[in-house]
Design a protein around this motif. Structure first.
Motif, PDB file in Angstrom:
ATOM      1  N   LYS A   1      -7.737   3.723  -4.379  1.00 26.81           N
ATOM      2  CA  LYS A   1      -9.046   3.679  -3.732  1.00 26.81           C
ATOM      3  C   LYS A   1      -9.382   2.269  -3.243  1.00 26.81           C
ATOM      4  O   LYS A   1      -9.867   2.089  -2.121  1.00 26.81           O
ATOM      5  CB  LYS A   1     -10.124   4.163  -4.713  1.00 26.81           C
ATOM      6  CG  LYS A   1     -11.523   4.235  -4.121  1.00 26.81           C
ATOM      7  CD  LYS A   1     -12.523   4.760  -5.149  1.00 26.81           C
ATOM      8  CE  LYS A   1     -13.930   4.806  -4.555  1.00 26.81           C
ATOM      9  NZ  LYS A   1     -14.927   5.317  -5.548  1.00 26.81           N
ATOM     10  N   THR A   2      -9.102   1.280  -4.097  1.00 24.52           N
ATOM     11  CA  THR A   2      -9.365  -0.103  -3.707  1.00 24.52           C
ATOM     12  C   THR A   2      -8.469  -0.513  -2.551  1.00 24.52           C
ATOM     13  O   THR A   2      -8.917  -1.162  -1.598  1.00 24.52           O
ATOM     14  CB  THR A   2      -9.136  -1.045  -4.898  1.00 24.52           C
ATOM     15  OG1 THR A   2      -9.948  -0.627  -5.986  1.00 24.52           O
ATOM     16  CG2 THR A   2      -9.485  -2.476  -4.522  1.00 24.52           C
ATOM     17  N   LEU A   3      -7.207  -0.130  -2.616  1.00 28.31           N
ATOM     18  CA  LEU A   3      -6.265  -0.449  -1.544  1.00 28.31           C
ATOM     19  C   LEU A   3      -6.733   0.127  -0.206  1.00 28.31           C
ATOM     20  O   LEU A   3      -6.718  -0.563   0.818  1.00 28.31           O
ATOM     21  CB  LEU A   3      -4.885   0.102  -1.886  1.00 28.31           C
ATOM     22  CG  LEU A   3      -3.915  -0.825  -2.616  1.00 28.31           C
ATOM     23  CD1 LEU A   3      -2.678  -0.052  -3.036  1.00 28.31           C
ATOM     24  CD2 LEU A   3      -3.518  -1.995  -1.740  1.00 28.31           C
ATOM     25  N   ASP A   4      -7.128   1.372  -0.223  1.00 24.19           N
ATOM     26  CA  ASP A   4      -7.564   2.026   1.013  1.00 24.19           C
ATOM     27  C   ASP A   4      -8.838   1.397   1.556  1.00 24.19           C
ATOM     28  O   ASP A   4      -9.031   1.311   2.770  1.00 24.19           O
ATOM     29  CB  ASP A   4      -7.799   3.520   0.760  1.00 24.19           C
ATOM     30  CG  ASP A   4      -6.510   4.260   0.441  1.00 24.19           C
ATOM     31  OD1 ASP A   4      -5.430   3.740   0.805  1.00 24.19           O
ATOM     32  OD2 ASP A   4      -6.580   5.348  -0.174  1.00 24.19           O
TER      33      ASP A   4
ATOM     34  N   LYS B   1     -10.865  -9.470   2.442  1.00 24.75           N
ATOM     35  CA  LYS B   1     -11.000  -9.334   0.995  1.00 24.75           C
ATOM     36  C   LYS B   1      -9.660  -9.021   0.328  1.00 24.75           C
ATOM     37  O   LYS B   1      -9.429  -9.363  -0.827  1.00 24.75           O
ATOM     38  CB  LYS B   1     -12.007  -8.237   0.670  1.00 24.75           C
ATOM     39  CG  LYS B   1     -12.360  -8.124  -0.808  1.00 24.75           C
ATOM     40  CD  LYS B   1     -13.376  -7.031  -1.046  1.00 24.75           C
ATOM     41  CE  LYS B   1     -13.696  -6.896  -2.527  1.00 24.75           C
ATOM     42  NZ  LYS B   1     -14.639  -5.774  -2.793  1.00 24.75           N
ATOM     43  N   PHE B   2      -8.768  -8.379   1.074  1.00 25.66           N
ATOM     44  CA  PHE B   2      -7.469  -8.018   0.512  1.00 25.66           C
ATOM     45  C   PHE B   2      -6.699  -9.254   0.080  1.00 25.66           C
ATOM     46  O   PHE B   2      -5.978  -9.229  -0.910  1.00 25.66           O
ATOM     47  CB  PHE B   2      -6.668  -7.218   1.550  1.00 25.66           C
ATOM     48  CG  PHE B   2      -5.375  -6.669   1.004  1.00 25.66           C
ATOM     49  CD1 PHE B   2      -4.211  -7.411   1.031  1.00 25.66           C
ATOM     50  CD2 PHE B   2      -5.337  -5.400   0.457  1.00 25.66           C
ATOM     51  CE1 PHE B   2      -3.029  -6.906   0.529  1.00 25.66           C
ATOM     52  CE2 PHE B   2      -4.160  -4.881  -0.047  1.00 25.66           C
ATOM     53  CZ  PHE B   2      -3.004  -5.647  -0.013  1.00 25.66           C
ATOM     54  N   LYS B   3      -6.867 -10.340   0.830  1.00 24.60           N
ATOM     55  CA  LYS B   3      -6.173 -11.580   0.469  1.00 24.60           C
ATOM     56  C   LYS B   3      -6.573 -12.026  -0.926  1.00 24.60           C
ATOM     57  O   LYS B   3      -5.739 -12.460  -1.718  1.00 24.60           O
ATOM     58  CB  LYS B   3      -6.509 -12.693   1.471  1.00 24.60           C
ATOM     59  CG  LYS B   3      -5.707 -12.645   2.758  1.00 24.60           C
ATOM     60  CD  LYS B   3      -5.998 -13.881   3.579  1.00 24.60           C
ATOM     61  CE  LYS B   3      -5.162 -13.897   4.845  1.00 24.60           C
ATOM     62  NZ  LYS B   3      -5.419 -15.105   5.663  1.00 24.60           N
ATOM     63  N   GLU B   4      -7.866 -11.929  -1.217  1.00 23.25           N
ATOM     64  CA  GLU B   4      -8.340 -12.377  -2.520  1.00 23.25           C
ATOM     65  C   GLU B   4      -7.767 -11.516  -3.636  1.00 23.25           C
ATOM     66  O   GLU B   4      -7.363 -12.024  -4.677  1.00 23.25           O
ATOM     67  CB  GLU B   4      -9.864 -12.336  -2.545  1.00 23.25           C
ATOM     68  CG  GLU B   4     -10.495 -13.252  -1.508  1.00 23.25           C
ATOM     69  CD  GLU B   4     -12.002 -13.115  -1.478  1.00 23.25           C
ATOM     70  OE1 GLU B   4     -12.631 -13.776  -0.655  1.00 23.25           O
ATOM     71  OE2 GLU B   4     -12.542 -12.338  -2.285  1.00 23.25           O
ATOM     72  N   ILE B   5      -7.720 -10.213  -3.399  1.00 22.67           N
ATOM     73  CA  ILE B   5      -7.188  -9.313  -4.418  1.00 22.67           C
ATOM     74  C   ILE B   5      -5.694  -9.535  -4.591  1.00 22.67           C
ATOM     75  O   ILE B   5      -5.178  -9.573  -5.705  1.00 22.67           O
ATOM     76  CB  ILE B   5      -7.478  -7.844  -4.037  1.00 22.67           C
ATOM     77  CG1 ILE B   5      -8.992  -7.610  -3.994  1.00 22.67           C
ATOM     78  CG2 ILE B   5      -6.822  -6.877  -5.015  1.00 22.67           C
ATOM     79  CD1 ILE B   5      -9.403  -6.246  -3.507  1.00 22.67           C
ATOM     80  N   GLN B   6      -4.987  -9.698  -3.476  1.00 23.98           N
ATOM     81  CA  GLN B   6      -3.543  -9.882  -3.579  1.00 23.98           C
ATOM     82  C   GLN B   6      -3.213 -11.225  -4.209  1.00 23.98           C
ATOM     83  O   GLN B   6      -2.216 -11.363  -4.916  1.00 23.98           O
ATOM     84  CB  GLN B   6      -2.894  -9.780  -2.200  1.00 23.98           C
ATOM     85  CG  GLN B   6      -1.374  -9.656  -2.285  1.00 23.98           C
ATOM     86  CD  GLN B   6      -0.747  -9.444  -0.937  1.00 23.98           C
ATOM     87  OE1 GLN B   6      -1.177 -10.018   0.050  1.00 23.98           O
ATOM     88  NE2 GLN B   6       0.274  -8.618  -0.887  1.00 23.98           N
TER      89      GLN B   6
ATOM     90  N   LYS C   1       0.825  -1.202   0.000  1.00 16.52           N
ATOM     91  CA  LYS C   1       0.000   0.000   0.000  1.00 16.52           C
ATOM     92  C   LYS C   1       0.865   1.261   0.000  1.00 16.52           C
ATOM     93  O   LYS C   1       0.643   2.191  -0.784  1.00 16.52           O
ATOM     94  CB  LYS C   1      -0.919  -0.006   1.213  1.00 16.52           C
ATOM     95  CG  LYS C   1      -1.811   1.224   1.317  1.00 16.52           C
ATOM     96  CD  LYS C   1      -2.692   1.152   2.561  1.00 16.52           C
ATOM     97  CE  LYS C   1      -3.524   2.428   2.706  1.00 16.52           C
ATOM     98  NZ  LYS C   1      -4.381   2.384   3.931  1.00 16.52           N
ATOM     99  N   ASN C   2       1.870   1.306   0.869  1.00 16.35           N
ATOM    100  CA  ASN C   2       2.738   2.486   0.961  1.00 16.35           C
ATOM    101  C   ASN C   2       3.529   2.716  -0.322  1.00 16.35           C
ATOM    102  O   ASN C   2       3.729   3.861  -0.746  1.00 16.35           O
ATOM    103  CB  ASN C   2       3.696   2.346   2.149  1.00 16.35           C
ATOM    104  CG  ASN C   2       2.978   2.452   3.485  1.00 16.35           C
ATOM    105  OD1 ASN C   2       1.868   2.977   3.569  1.00 16.35           O
ATOM    106  ND2 ASN C   2       3.610   1.952   4.541  1.00 16.35           N
ATOM    107  N   LEU C   3       3.993   1.610  -0.934  1.00 15.43           N
ATOM    108  CA  LEU C   3       4.770   1.747  -2.165  1.00 15.43           C
ATOM    109  C   LEU C   3       3.924   2.322  -3.292  1.00 15.43           C
ATOM    110  O   LEU C   3       4.391   3.174  -4.062  1.00 15.43           O
ATOM    111  CB  LEU C   3       5.347   0.387  -2.578  1.00 15.43           C
ATOM    112  CG  LEU C   3       6.518  -0.137  -1.743  1.00 15.43           C
ATOM    113  CD1 LEU C   3       6.880  -1.559  -2.171  1.00 15.43           C
ATOM    114  CD2 LEU C   3       7.728   0.774  -1.887  1.00 15.43           C
TER     115      LEU C   3
END
Length: 603
Positions: A569-572, A579-584, A547-549
């Motif tokens: 926006k999605t990251l935040d 849900k972040f696991k699925e996206i990552q 996220k920071n990068l």
């Protein structure tokens, strides 16, 4: 060890010193030794690790100039046809005897460039499976080649851009075109082929044709076991070298099988080190069997020390973003350990899943389309109705439902369209919406399934990235289960033996009796629950870094055809949530970071 590189002008124009110098500098890692040779219309070179010996070299004979990054494993057989003192000379004499089909007579790991001065031709060869990498750029009778594409582009000798089609294929998990690198007009040579250049253009010739190997129907199961056993031992033994040796040990039958052969043929066990992607210490819950108990069983029996994976903070995520290292990034940490340990050769059981220890994948497909429905019914009855239905859905139904409407594994991830600009989607709409993905199982028999696995080139894809970084740390990979003689024998085995008694990997298990630690040889699962949990844990820890990068990328460095505001926006919105696991897992954000770094570093 070593990389090769060069410039050849087929129109006869002289190559200048100031051209080969930046190419050599761009291809090699820091502190590498290099050897260059310039004469008239060509400039050739090779480089290697300062603490190792070069396995690349230049050989001149009659009208030939050979630049080779080569290891030969069937030297005695070749010397029955002609004498030679070096691998480069061996390839030269093979070429003079057999022409461009010469590579089919060589069992080895190699990338070779042959310049035929009299005919004004250049031939690029890669070994049958692609253990040694080779890439090129060709324009207006000018050929520039190197072991890796990043050196060609970094040299500044070519004008190129990011290959958008390659990015699309990765973004939506489409089938990749192996020959196309991440750079436009910079290509990979296909394993098992010879690519020839002349003033008339280029010509591709396939020299290794496993699809033409006939099954030996007179071969008994017992003889197949004995022959496979002997070939695997010979393939492993022929790749052993002096000095420290490393080997992957996952607790599975492939890597640990190779590790067991090595252990049985290594007198001084301190010279053999096992490397596992499993952590030594893990805090947290995980599903499945703890593979560490199998690894420890091997270690105790064979007296081999195991170096377990130890990831530093954010190391996993940082490795994912390295632009030259795109496949199996978890291996980068192993490479660092192997380099620190002074390992010269690192053995892998990679390829077993596709061939010599192939599970029953593709069996339902084979039985259905060969009308062996009674046997198929028996198979389903033995494995269970629920499991059978799932297997039929995966292997058979996608071939009966047209237009790719039923995907073998999962549907396309259309949500990634949200991150692309409209004009980019319009530009590539055909490739995005009408991408034709060939089903891996095919309509043929189980042999065709194995050929499909071979020809989708996911094996050399991994090998390419591993080879680039292994050189950096002073060692090279060896893949005994992908040995040419082993594979050719495998394709000659009657298909029935590959799912004998409806048991998974039975042929390989029988061949490894008395060699592979028995607890591992008879295990029924292929789980690595602890390793997977450790990987997921480190992915989760790396969320904040990712996220920071992305938020820290200067506006001018964002890829012009992406919508960075949508990514942010999605990251935040999902950071810290499940849900972040699925996206990552879809690799979207890390893929974006990798391409941003790639453009910044090379373009």
């Amino acid at each position: 060890m070593g990389f090769i590189y060069g410039i050849i002008n087929l129109d006869g124009k002289t190559v200048q010193q100031e051209e080969i110098t930046p190419l050599a500098r761009a291809v090699k890692w820091d502190a590498f030794h290099e050897q260059n040779e310039i004469e008239d219309n060509y400039a050739l070179g090779y480089c290697y690790h300062p603490e190792g010996e070069s396995k690349a070299g230049i050989f001149k004979f009659e009208d030939l100039i050979i630049l080779a990054d080569i290891r030969i494993y069937n030297t005695p057989e070749l010397k029955k046809h002609f004498p030679f003192d070096s691998p480069e000379e061996g390839f030269a004499r093979a070429y003079l005897l057999w022409g461009t089909s010469c590579a089919n007579y060589i069992n080895g790991d190699f990338s070779v460039v042959v310049i035929h001065r009299k005919k004004n031709e250049v031939h690029l060869f890669r070994d049958h499976i692609g253990a040694r990498p080779l890439t090129y750029w060709f324009h207006e009778n000018r050929l520039i080649f190197a072991s890796h594409e990043f050196g060609i582009v970094k040299s500044g000798l070519v004008t190129t851009s990011l290959c958008e089609e390659k990015l699309i294929n990765e973004l939506f998990w489409f089938k990749e075109i192996y020959t196309q690198t991440v750079f436009e007009q910079v290509f990979k040579v296909i394993p098992g082929h010879c690519l020839s250049f002349s003033q008339n253009g280029k010509k591709l010739t396939k020299y290794w044709k496993p699809e033409e190997i006939k099954q030996n129907k007179t071969l008994s199961f017992a003889d197949a076991v004995a022959k496979l056993r002997a070939l695997m031992i010979a393939a492993t033994h022929s790749r052993m070298e002096c000095g420290k040796t490393g080997v992957h040990v996952s607790g599975g039958i492939d890597s640990t099988g190779i590790a067991s052969i090595l252990a049985d043929h290594t007198k001084e066990k301190s010279q053999l080190i096992g490397y596992s992607w499993t952590p030594e210490i893990f805090q947290g819950a995980f599903e499945g069997i703890d593979e560490k108990e199998f690894i420890e069983a091997f270690s105790t029996e064979k007296k081999v020390f195991i170096n377990y994976l130890r990831l530093e903070k954010n190391e996993f995520s940082k490795n994912e973003i390295i632009p030259e290292f795109e496949k199996m990034q978890i291996e980068h940490s192993t490479m660092k350990m192997a380099g620190k340990d002074g390992v010269k050769t690192l053995f892998s059981g990679w390829g077993g899943d596709e061939f010599v220890s192939l599970s029953t994948r593709g069996t339902y497909n084979h039985l259905f389309f060969n009308f062996k429905w009674l046997t198929l019914g028996q198979f389903i009855y033995k494995t269970g109705i629920k499991s059978g239905i799932l297997r039929l859905r995966t292997e058979v139904l996608p071939l009966l439902i047209p237009f790719g409407l039923l995907h073998t594994y999962q549907p396309k991830n259309w949500s990634n369209l949200n991150y692309l600009r409209t004009n980019f989607i319009k530009k590539h709409w055909k490739n995005i919406f009408f991408n034709n993905q060939k089903n891996i199982f095919g309509y043929g028999n189980r042999t065709q399934f194995m050929l499909n696995l071979l020809h989708n080139y996911h094996i050399p894809n991994r090998m390419d990235s591993w080879a680039i970084h292994a050189e950096r740390y002073g060692f090279e990979y060896k893949y005994p289960l992908l040995d040419k003689e082993v594979l050719e024998f495998w394709f000659s085995i009657p298909v029935l033996y590959t799912y004998q008694n409806m048991q998974s990997r039975l042929l390989y298990r029988e061949a490894m009796k008395g060699i592979l630690t028995e607890k591992i040889r008879v295990r029924k699962d292929k789980g690595e629950g602890l390793r997977i949990a450790y990987t997921q844990q480190n992915q989760k820890k790396g969320e904040k870094l990712v996220k920071n990068l992305i938020h820290s990328i200067p506006e001018k460095e964002h890829l012009s055809f992406f919508r960075p505001e949508s990514i942010k926006k999605t990251l935040d919105a999902v950071a810290g949530k499940h849900k972040f696991k699925e996206i990552q897992r879809q690799n979207m954000f890390v893929l974006y970071l990798r391409y941003v770094e790639l453009v910044k570093k090379y373009l």
